[in-house]
Design an enzyme around this catalytic site. Sequence first.
Site, PDB file in Angstrom:
ATOM      1  N   ASP A  66       0.905  -1.250  -0.035  1.00 23.47           N
ATOM      2  CA  ASP A  66      -0.054  -0.113   0.032  1.00 23.47           C
ATOM      3  C   ASP A  66       0.906   1.243  -0.058  1.00 23.47           C
ATOM      4  O   ASP A  66       1.944   1.152   0.066  1.00 23.47           O
ATOM      5  CB  ASP A  66      -0.949   0.019   1.304  1.00 23.47           C
ATOM      6  CG  ASP A  66      -1.881   1.215   1.315  1.00 23.47           C
ATOM      7  OD1 ASP A  66      -2.224   1.707   0.291  1.00 23.47           O
ATOM      8  OD2 ASP A  66      -2.401   1.538   2.541  1.00 23.47           O
ATOM      9  N   SER A  67       0.204   2.419  -0.094  1.00 21.62           N
ATOM     10  CA  SER A  67       1.053   3.538   0.027  1.00 21.62           C
ATOM     11  C   SER A  67       1.646   3.844   1.459  1.00 21.62           C
ATOM     12  O   SER A  67       2.770   4.521   1.853  1.00 21.62           O
ATOM     13  CB  SER A  67       0.182   4.702  -0.304  1.00 21.62           C
ATOM     14  OG  SER A  67      -0.981   4.768   0.289  1.00 21.62           O
TER      15      SER A  67
ATOM     16  N   TYR B  75      -1.322   8.275  -1.952  1.00 22.44           N
ATOM     17  CA  TYR B  75      -1.729   8.182  -3.420  1.00 22.44           C
ATOM     18  C   TYR B  75      -2.755   9.016  -3.852  1.00 22.44           C
ATOM     19  O   TYR B  75      -3.110   9.103  -4.968  1.00 22.44           O
ATOM     20  CB  TYR B  75      -1.922   6.554  -3.652  1.00 22.44           C
ATOM     21  CG  TYR B  75      -0.729   5.874  -3.945  1.00 22.44           C
ATOM     22  CD1 TYR B  75       0.836   6.333  -3.702  1.00 22.44           C
ATOM     23  CD2 TYR B  75      -0.854   4.340  -4.094  1.00 22.44           C
ATOM     24  CE1 TYR B  75       1.719   5.762  -3.947  1.00 22.44           C
ATOM     25  CE2 TYR B  75       0.144   3.645  -4.314  1.00 22.44           C
ATOM     26  CZ  TYR B  75       1.478   4.415  -4.302  1.00 22.44           C
ATOM     27  OH  TYR B  75       2.541   3.344  -4.138  1.00 22.44           O
ATOM     28  N   GLY B  76      -3.794   9.144  -2.865  1.00 17.88           N
ATOM     29  CA  GLY B  76      -5.110   9.596  -3.183  1.00 17.88           C
ATOM     30  C   GLY B  76      -5.155  11.092  -3.847  1.00 17.88           C
ATOM     31  O   GLY B  76      -6.111  11.427  -4.458  1.00 17.88           O
TER      32      GLY B  76
ATOM     33  N   CYS C 200      -4.582  -1.331  -2.036  1.00 18.14           N
ATOM     34  CA  CYS C 200      -4.852  -0.116  -2.054  1.00 18.14           C
ATOM     35  C   CYS C 200      -5.917   0.001  -3.287  1.00 18.14           C
ATOM     36  O   CYS C 200      -5.704  -0.296  -4.333  1.00 18.14           O
ATOM     37  CB  CYS C 200      -3.498   0.657  -2.409  1.00 18.14           C
ATOM     38  SG  CYS C 200      -3.634   2.460  -2.775  1.00 18.14           S
TER      39      CYS C 200
ATOM     40  N   THR D 218      -6.951   2.898  -4.416  1.00 17.61           N
ATOM     41  CA  THR D 218      -6.419   4.103  -5.392  1.00 17.61           C
ATOM     42  C   THR D 218      -5.592   3.356  -6.423  1.00 17.61           C
ATOM     43  O   THR D 218      -5.653   4.043  -7.703  1.00 17.61           O
ATOM     44  CB  THR D 218      -5.765   5.131  -4.367  1.00 17.61           C
ATOM     45  OG1 THR D 218      -6.468   5.383  -3.345  1.00 17.61           O
ATOM     46  CG2 THR D 218      -5.508   6.660  -5.244  1.00 17.61           C
TER      47      THR D 218
ATOM     48  N   GLU E 234      -3.947   7.533   9.553  1.00 14.16           N
ATOM     49  CA  GLU E 234      -2.681   6.987  10.055  1.00 14.16           C
ATOM     50  C   GLU E 234      -2.209   7.901  11.520  1.00 14.16           C
ATOM     51  O   GLU E 234      -1.590   7.256  12.327  1.00 14.16           O
ATOM     52  CB  GLU E 234      -1.561   8.030   9.027  1.00 14.16           C
ATOM     53  CG  GLU E 234      -1.672   7.047   7.512  1.00 14.16           C
ATOM     54  CD  GLU E 234      -0.510   6.805   6.939  1.00 14.16           C
ATOM     55  OE1 GLU E 234       0.716   6.830   7.237  1.00 14.16           O
ATOM     56  OE2 GLU E 234      -0.379   5.402   6.167  1.00 14.16           O
TER      57      GLU E 234
ATOM     58  N   CYS F  35     -11.344   2.453   1.004  1.00 13.59           N
ATOM     59  CA  CYS F  35      -9.729   2.855   1.020  1.00 13.59           C
ATOM     60  C   CYS F  35      -9.311   1.964   2.240  1.00 13.59           C
ATOM     61  O   CYS F  35     -10.068   2.041   3.295  1.00 13.59           O
ATOM     62  CB  CYS F  35      -9.580   4.229   1.322  1.00 13.59           C
ATOM     63  SG  CYS F  35      -8.062   4.702   1.908  1.00 13.59           S
TER      64      CYS F  35
ATOM     65  N   HIS G   2      -7.344   2.311   4.381  1.00 14.97           N
ATOM     66  CA  HIS G   2      -6.858   2.977   5.686  1.00 14.97           C
ATOM     67  C   HIS G   2      -8.123   3.170   6.411  1.00 14.97           C
ATOM     68  O   HIS G   2      -8.051   3.198   7.598  1.00 14.97           O
ATOM     69  CB  HIS G   2      -6.390   4.409   5.353  1.00 14.97           C
ATOM     70  CG  HIS G   2      -4.933   4.541   4.991  1.00 14.97           C
ATOM     71  ND1 HIS G   2      -4.420   4.164   3.717  1.00 14.97           N
ATOM     72  CD2 HIS G   2      -3.945   4.725   5.749  1.00 14.97           C
ATOM     73  CE1 HIS G   2      -3.166   4.432   3.693  1.00 14.97           C
ATOM     74  NE2 HIS G   2      -2.893   4.940   4.985  1.00 14.97           N
TER      75      HIS G   2
END
Length: 268
Positions: free
Chosen positions: A13-14, A45-46, A77, A79, A155, A191, A193
């Site tokens: 993932d990012s 990335y978004g 991910c 995105t 995050e 997403c 996250h």
Amino acid sequence: MTKIKHGKVLVFDSGMGGLTVAREIQALAPDLAVDYAADSGFFPYGDKSDADLRARLPEIAARLAEAAQPDVFVIACNTASTLALDEVRAVLDIPVVGTVPAIKPAAALTRTGTIGLLATPGTVRRAYTAKLIEDFAQDVRVILHGSVDLVRMAEETASGGAVALDAFRAAQAPLFEADGGDEIDTIVLACTHFPLIRGELAATVPHAVTFIDSGEAIARQTFRVLPENLPTERTGGKVWLSSDPSDQARLVEVSRRFGFMDVHALSA
Ligand code: DGL
């Protein structure tokens, strides 16, 4: 009872979001070796342009596969997957599993006929997402909202920072303020996250909704595509970062909490 398979999976993932997918894979198949990779040097990335991500993704995927030598590569991910799944598949000679918004199960679940979709701005504007809606949610009203703030809040929250509940309320308010938003009964967390902040999101919706994500489905697909009879002695537990780990204290800390203890910088 699932059969036992061996081999190594690399979950990518990012940032921290893919850890929510790694955890589903480990829960489904504890015998697999799992490494984690975050493109910390290009996070988030978004808000990146399609052209920049299309150039970045095959390149970073090839470098990671070379370093980690996985048997399956999981793009954890939305995105990235909704834009460049084919481009990544073209540069790897192992199965690649993508992550796409759980629109189909949400459309099957809704009772009111209105679902919300919370994602990054990138995922919200993708043709891939529009096609999923056309194919699987034709009779359903889908209200989309993209937010990079929520990615950053996820995050921050995952690494122990204090984010006011009002910020979560405000970040998802556009879903409910849109035309028909008061009818939403199901929200797709599109997403990876966002499962990190499921509790905060659930605590700040104006009325009861069900949140769904793709994590379990990705885990099942990963297991399905993993070849049989791979060597048993692979070990996982590494985390690969595309920027200097000493600048990524939070990411390193959270990865360790998910069981990825052994931190490596991806060499250029
Ligand atoms: N976790 C990623 C996703 O599923 C995106 C986060 C980012 O913007 O980097 O879309």
